[in-house]
Design a protein around this motif. Sequence first.
Motif, PDB file in Angstrom:
ATOM      1  N   ALA A  24       8.729   0.201  -1.288  1.00  0.00           N
ATOM      2  CA  ALA A  24       8.473   1.632  -1.228  1.00  0.00           C
ATOM      3  C   ALA A  24       8.374   2.230  -2.617  1.00  0.00           C
ATOM      4  O   ALA A  24       8.957   1.729  -3.580  1.00  0.00           O
ATOM      5  N   LEU A  25       7.632   3.323  -2.717  1.00  0.00           N
ATOM      6  CA  LEU A  25       7.484   4.031  -3.975  1.00  0.00           C
ATOM      7  C   LEU A  25       8.797   4.693  -4.363  1.00  0.00           C
ATOM      8  O   LEU A  25       9.699   4.839  -3.534  1.00  0.00           O
ATOM      9  N   LEU A  53      -1.478   5.694   4.713  1.00  0.00           N
ATOM     10  CA  LEU A  53      -1.983   5.718   3.344  1.00  0.00           C
ATOM     11  C   LEU A  53      -1.468   4.518   2.575  1.00  0.00           C
ATOM     12  O   LEU A  53      -0.289   4.150   2.675  1.00  0.00           O
ATOM     13  N   SER A  54      -2.340   3.896   1.804  1.00  0.00           N
ATOM     14  CA  SER A  54      -1.962   2.787   0.934  1.00  0.00           C
ATOM     15  C   SER A  54      -2.370   3.123  -0.492  1.00  0.00           C
ATOM     16  O   SER A  54      -3.514   3.510  -0.743  1.00  0.00           O
ATOM     17  N   ARG A  58       0.961  -0.211  -1.628  1.00  0.00           N
ATOM     18  CA  ARG A  58       2.204   0.365  -1.105  1.00  0.00           C
ATOM     19  C   ARG A  58       1.861   1.354   0.000  1.00  0.00           C
ATOM     20  O   ARG A  58       1.101   2.295  -0.219  1.00  0.00           O
ATOM     21  N   ARG A  59       2.444   1.164   1.146  1.00  0.00           N
ATOM     22  CA  ARG A  59       2.036   1.905   2.335  1.00  0.00           C
ATOM     23  C   ARG A  59       3.024   2.994   2.733  1.00  0.00           C
ATOM     24  O   ARG A  59       4.235   2.809   2.635  1.00  0.00           O
ATOM     25  N   THR A  60       2.446   4.090   3.219  1.00  0.00           N
ATOM     26  CA  THR A  60       3.225   5.145   3.850  1.00  0.00           C
ATOM     27  C   THR A  60       2.512   5.503   5.144  1.00  0.00           C
ATOM     28  O   THR A  60       1.329   5.864   5.124  1.00  0.00           O
ATOM     29  N   VAL A  61       3.211   5.380   6.259  1.00  0.00           N
ATOM     30  CA  VAL A  61       2.621   5.648   7.573  1.00  0.00           C
ATOM     31  C   VAL A  61       3.439   6.734   8.253  1.00  0.00           C
ATOM     32  O   VAL A  61       4.653   6.608   8.407  1.00  0.00           O
ATOM     33  N   ARG A  62       2.763   7.810   8.643  1.00  0.00           N
ATOM     34  CA  ARG A  62       3.438   8.923   9.303  1.00  0.00           C
ATOM     35  C   ARG A  62       2.771   9.194  10.645  1.00  0.00           C
ATOM     36  O   ARG A  62       1.546   9.079  10.792  1.00  0.00           O
ATOM     37  N   HIS A 260      -1.901  -0.176  10.948  1.00  0.00           N
ATOM     38  CA  HIS A 260      -1.544  -1.173   9.937  1.00  0.00           C
ATOM     39  C   HIS A 260      -2.691  -2.154   9.713  1.00  0.00           C
ATOM     40  O   HIS A 260      -2.977  -2.534   8.564  1.00  0.00           O
ATOM     41  N   ASP A 261      -3.361  -2.589  10.784  1.00  0.00           N
ATOM     42  CA  ASP A 261      -4.510  -3.472  10.629  1.00  0.00           C
ATOM     43  C   ASP A 261      -5.655  -2.766   9.915  1.00  0.00           C
ATOM     44  O   ASP A 261      -6.363  -3.366   9.097  1.00  0.00           O
ATOM     45  N   LEU A 262      -5.848  -1.501  10.218  1.00  0.00           N
ATOM     46  CA  LEU A 262      -6.911  -0.746   9.543  1.00  0.00           C
ATOM     47  C   LEU A 262      -6.622  -0.642   8.053  1.00  0.00           C
ATOM     48  O   LEU A 262      -7.540  -0.732   7.225  1.00  0.00           O
ATOM     49  N   LEU A 263      -5.366  -0.470   7.688  1.00  0.00           N
ATOM     50  CA  LEU A 263      -5.012  -0.455   6.263  1.00  0.00           C
ATOM     51  C   LEU A 263      -5.263  -1.824   5.623  1.00  0.00           C
ATOM     52  O   LEU A 263      -5.759  -1.907   4.491  1.00  0.00           O
TER      53      LEU A 263
END
Length: 362
Positions: A24-25, A53-54, A58-62, A260-263
């Motif tokens: 994580a950031l 968002l990646s 580094r990913r953030t999913v809301r 997640h797959d789309l990212l």
Amino acid sequence: MTAPHAPWPGESRNATEGSPPADALPEDDDEAVCRRLDDAIEAVRAPDVVFALSRGGRRTVRCGGTGPPPSVPRDQLRYEIGSASKTFTALLLAHLTQSGILSAGEPALSLLAPARRTGADPVTLAHLITHTSGLPALPADFYPRALPTWRTNPYAGFQDRHVIDAFVRRRPPRRPGSRWHYSNFGVAVLGHALAAATATSWDDLLTCQVLSPLRLDGTALHPTGPDTDATGHRKDGTTPTPPLTIGGFEAAGAIRATPHDLLTFLEAHVDPTGSPLAAALRATARPVIRRGWGHRNTHTIGWFQHPAEHGPLYFHCGATLGQQAFLGYRPDTATALAAVCTRRYHARETFVATAYALLAQT
């Protein structure tokens, strides 16, 4: 893929559903990203909304929405991405051409009806993927077949043989390559031509050549049930819609995938280094068409390309009768955004504008 007449384009529970990434950031930066994604969710009134968002991997999913949380976390469900499926088809074509399996200049007719003469200006595979084939958005005989299921599954009655027969009979009104016109029909024909050229079914071809190499295990070409697939809704945001059945238009709009797959798919485009599809991924980023006033509209074989501050921004939208998707990435900032929602496009829609602005400003 969208409704036949449009070839493409409340309260939110702003909570992350699923485990945060291990890398994580920093907390203050991560919190700022979460707030921006939560604001984006607030701007979209749909039963289910996911913004993923990646940045630099580094990913953030809301997740959120106006509806009650489903039994399966929203970010673990598969969403119909409609016409954004064309980016997968474009990558497949690029991979097959980069591998020397076929040429993008191959006439589609010679693959689908070898006994027919192609003529002086044949429609090629390249014409089909770049929407310059001269084909209409949909075949003329699509509409009579679609009417009985117009509000539920208009594509279901138009099967593979109908798409191929419509193409074989069709004579484009203008020379292929002379004009850009968005066409679900054209990309559907491309899918059948690629299947014919490789003597492989579309499902097996895309799975073996694209989905498996990129490890997209959360991506499917057909509905698999309520435990895996998100439920779409009509314009009112409350009436459920049945899962999309795509008929013979698989290459144009069959993909359903988890955020997640789309990212993962988008991150491969941001930095193809080390990917088994690296050459094809780089090929899909090259501009091939410039059109419009002053040639301001730029297209690659799979993406719409717009200028950004330090480099190009790539994106594609998609919609079905009950869901919408936005896929975009920026190599200049190593940023990728996958956004999905479960409400059909409507007149006061904010989804695409919100997602595009988020990617452009990140």
